[in-house]
Write a protein that holds these residues in place. Structure first.
Motif, short mmCIF file in Angstrom:
data_model
loop_
_atom_site.label_atom_id
_atom_site.label_comp_id
_atom_site.label_asym_id
_atom_site.label_seq_id
_atom_site.Cartn_x
_atom_site.Cartn_y
_atom_site.Cartn_z
N HIS A 76 -9.72 -1.42 5.21
CA HIS A 76 -9.00 -0.48 4.34
C HIS A 76 -8.06 -1.26 3.42
O HIS A 76 -7.98 -0.99 2.21
CB HIS A 76 -8.22 0.53 5.18
CG HIS A 76 -7.46 1.51 4.36
ND1 HIS A 76 -8.08 2.50 3.61
CD2 HIS A 76 -6.13 1.65 4.13
CE1 HIS A 76 -7.16 3.19 2.97
NE2 HIS A 76 -5.97 2.71 3.26
N GLU A 77 -7.37 -2.24 3.96
CA GLU A 77 -6.48 -3.08 3.16
C GLU A 77 -7.29 -3.84 2.11
O GLU A 77 -6.88 -3.97 0.95
CB GLU A 77 -5.74 -4.06 4.08
CG GLU A 77 -4.69 -4.88 3.39
CD GLU A 77 -3.93 -5.77 4.35
OE1 GLU A 77 -3.23 -6.69 3.86
OE2 GLU A 77 -4.02 -5.57 5.58
N LEU A 78 -8.46 -4.33 2.50
CA LEU A 78 -9.33 -5.04 1.58
C LEU A 78 -9.75 -4.14 0.42
O LEU A 78 -9.77 -4.56 -0.74
CB LEU A 78 -10.56 -5.56 2.32
CG LEU A 78 -11.60 -6.33 1.52
CD1 LEU A 78 -11.01 -7.61 0.97
CD2 LEU A 78 -12.81 -6.62 2.39
N GLN A 79 -10.06 -2.87 0.70
CA GLN A 79 -10.43 -1.92 -0.34
C GLN A 79 -9.28 -1.71 -1.32
O GLN A 79 -9.49 -1.62 -2.53
CB GLN A 79 -10.84 -0.58 0.27
CG GLN A 79 -12.20 -0.61 0.92
CD GLN A 79 -12.54 0.70 1.61
OE1 GLN A 79 -11.66 1.41 2.08
NE2 GLN A 79 -13.82 1.00 1.67
N GLU A 80 -8.05 -1.63 -0.80
CA GLU A 80 -6.89 -1.46 -1.68
C GLU A 80 -6.73 -2.66 -2.60
O GLU A 80 -6.49 -2.50 -3.80
CB GLU A 80 -5.63 -1.24 -0.84
CG GLU A 80 -5.59 0.09 -0.13
CD GLU A 80 -4.39 0.24 0.79
OE1 GLU A 80 -3.61 -0.72 0.95
OE2 GLU A 80 -4.23 1.34 1.36
N TYR A 81 -6.85 -3.87 -2.04
CA TYR A 81 -6.72 -5.07 -2.87
C TYR A 81 -7.85 -5.15 -3.89
O TYR A 81 -7.63 -5.55 -5.04
CB TYR A 81 -6.71 -6.34 -2.00
CG TYR A 81 -5.42 -6.56 -1.27
CD1 TYR A 81 -4.19 -6.50 -1.92
CD2 TYR A 81 -5.41 -6.83 0.09
CE1 TYR A 81 -3.01 -6.69 -1.24
CE2 TYR A 81 -4.23 -7.03 0.79
CZ TYR A 81 -3.02 -6.96 0.11
OH TYR A 81 -1.85 -7.16 0.78
N GLU A 86 -9.74 -4.89 -9.47
CA GLU A 86 -10.59 -4.28 -10.49
C GLU A 86 -9.76 -3.84 -11.69
O GLU A 86 -10.19 -3.97 -12.84
CB GLU A 86 -11.36 -3.09 -9.91
CG GLU A 86 -12.50 -3.51 -9.00
CD GLU A 86 -13.16 -2.34 -8.29
OE1 GLU A 86 -12.60 -1.22 -8.28
OE2 GLU A 86 -14.25 -2.56 -7.75
N GLN A 87 -8.56 -3.32 -11.43
CA GLN A 87 -7.68 -2.91 -12.53
C GLN A 87 -7.23 -4.12 -13.35
O GLN A 87 -7.23 -4.08 -14.58
CB GLN A 87 -6.46 -2.16 -11.99
CG GLN A 87 -6.79 -0.80 -11.42
CD GLN A 87 -5.58 -0.14 -10.77
OE1 GLN A 87 -4.53 -0.73 -10.61
NE2 GLN A 87 -5.75 1.12 -10.39
N VAL A 88 -6.87 -5.21 -12.68
CA VAL A 88 -6.46 -6.43 -13.37
C VAL A 88 -7.63 -6.99 -14.18
O VAL A 88 -7.46 -7.39 -15.34
CB VAL A 88 -5.93 -7.48 -12.37
CG1 VAL A 88 -5.72 -8.83 -13.05
CG2 VAL A 88 -4.64 -7.00 -11.72
N LYS A 89 -8.82 -6.99 -13.59
CA LYS A 89 -10.01 -7.49 -14.29
C LYS A 89 -10.27 -6.67 -15.56
O LYS A 89 -10.51 -7.24 -16.63
CB LYS A 89 -11.22 -7.42 -13.35
CG LYS A 89 -12.50 -7.90 -13.97
CD LYS A 89 -13.65 -7.79 -12.99
CE LYS A 89 -14.97 -8.17 -13.61
NZ LYS A 89 -16.08 -8.04 -12.67
N ALA A 90 -10.22 -5.34 -15.44
CA ALA A 90 -10.46 -4.49 -16.61
C ALA A 90 -9.40 -4.72 -17.68
O ALA A 90 -9.71 -4.78 -18.87
CB ALA A 90 -10.46 -3.02 -16.18
N LYS A 91 -8.16 -4.89 -17.26
CA LYS A 91 -7.06 -5.14 -18.21
C LYS A 91 -7.29 -6.47 -18.95
O LYS A 91 -7.13 -6.54 -20.17
CB LYS A 91 -5.72 -5.18 -17.47
CG LYS A 91 -4.53 -5.40 -18.35
CD LYS A 91 -3.23 -5.38 -17.54
CE LYS A 91 -2.03 -5.60 -18.41
NZ LYS A 91 -0.78 -5.55 -17.64
#
Length: 127
Positions: A76-81, A86-91
């Motif tokens: 679950h922690e891995l999914q959050e990270y 993914e947000q940083v990559k898209a940015k």
């Protein structure tokens, strides 16, 4: 050879996995090919021999599900990270696209030029 406590734990894991497999069977999504050591294959074959699983594939799936269930908090922690990454990559992709760098590199590539550096503002090219 497993001691008595290990056998009990192993049997409990198999029972939970078999129950979960029965629930998840309609939701089966795909096939994954894996490389295993001979010791790991031996465990899987023992599960099949003891009729705890129908075949190697089912035995492997049961063991994977149990591993995921056992480490559910970690995954679950891995999914959050992963979502954050993914947000940083898209940015960063948007930022690079907006900078014009991709267009400059495509143009240089079309002209056969190779970027060699510069002052950080305009790239210099070596033909």
């Amino acid at each position: 050879m497993l001691n008595k406590n290990q056998k009990i734990q192993f049997n409990q894991m198999i029972e939970r996995s078999m129950e979960q497999a029965a629930k998840n069977l309609p939701g089966t999504k795909g096939v994954v090919s894996v490389r295993l050591s001979q010791d790991e294959i031996d465990v899987i074959d023992q599960m099949v021999f003891l009729e705890l699983a129908k075949n190697r594939s089912d035995a492997t799936a049961m063991l994977i599900r149990e591993g995921i269930r056992t480490h559910q908090t970690l995954f679950h922690e891995l999914q959050e990270y992963t979502a954050e990454l993914e947000q940083v990559k898209a940015k960063m992709q948007r930022r690079i696209q907006e900078s014009g760098l991709v267009a400059q590199l495509k143009q240089a590539d079309e002209r056969g030029e190779i970027p060699i550096g510069g002052d950080g503002n305009e790239p210099e090219y070596n033909k």
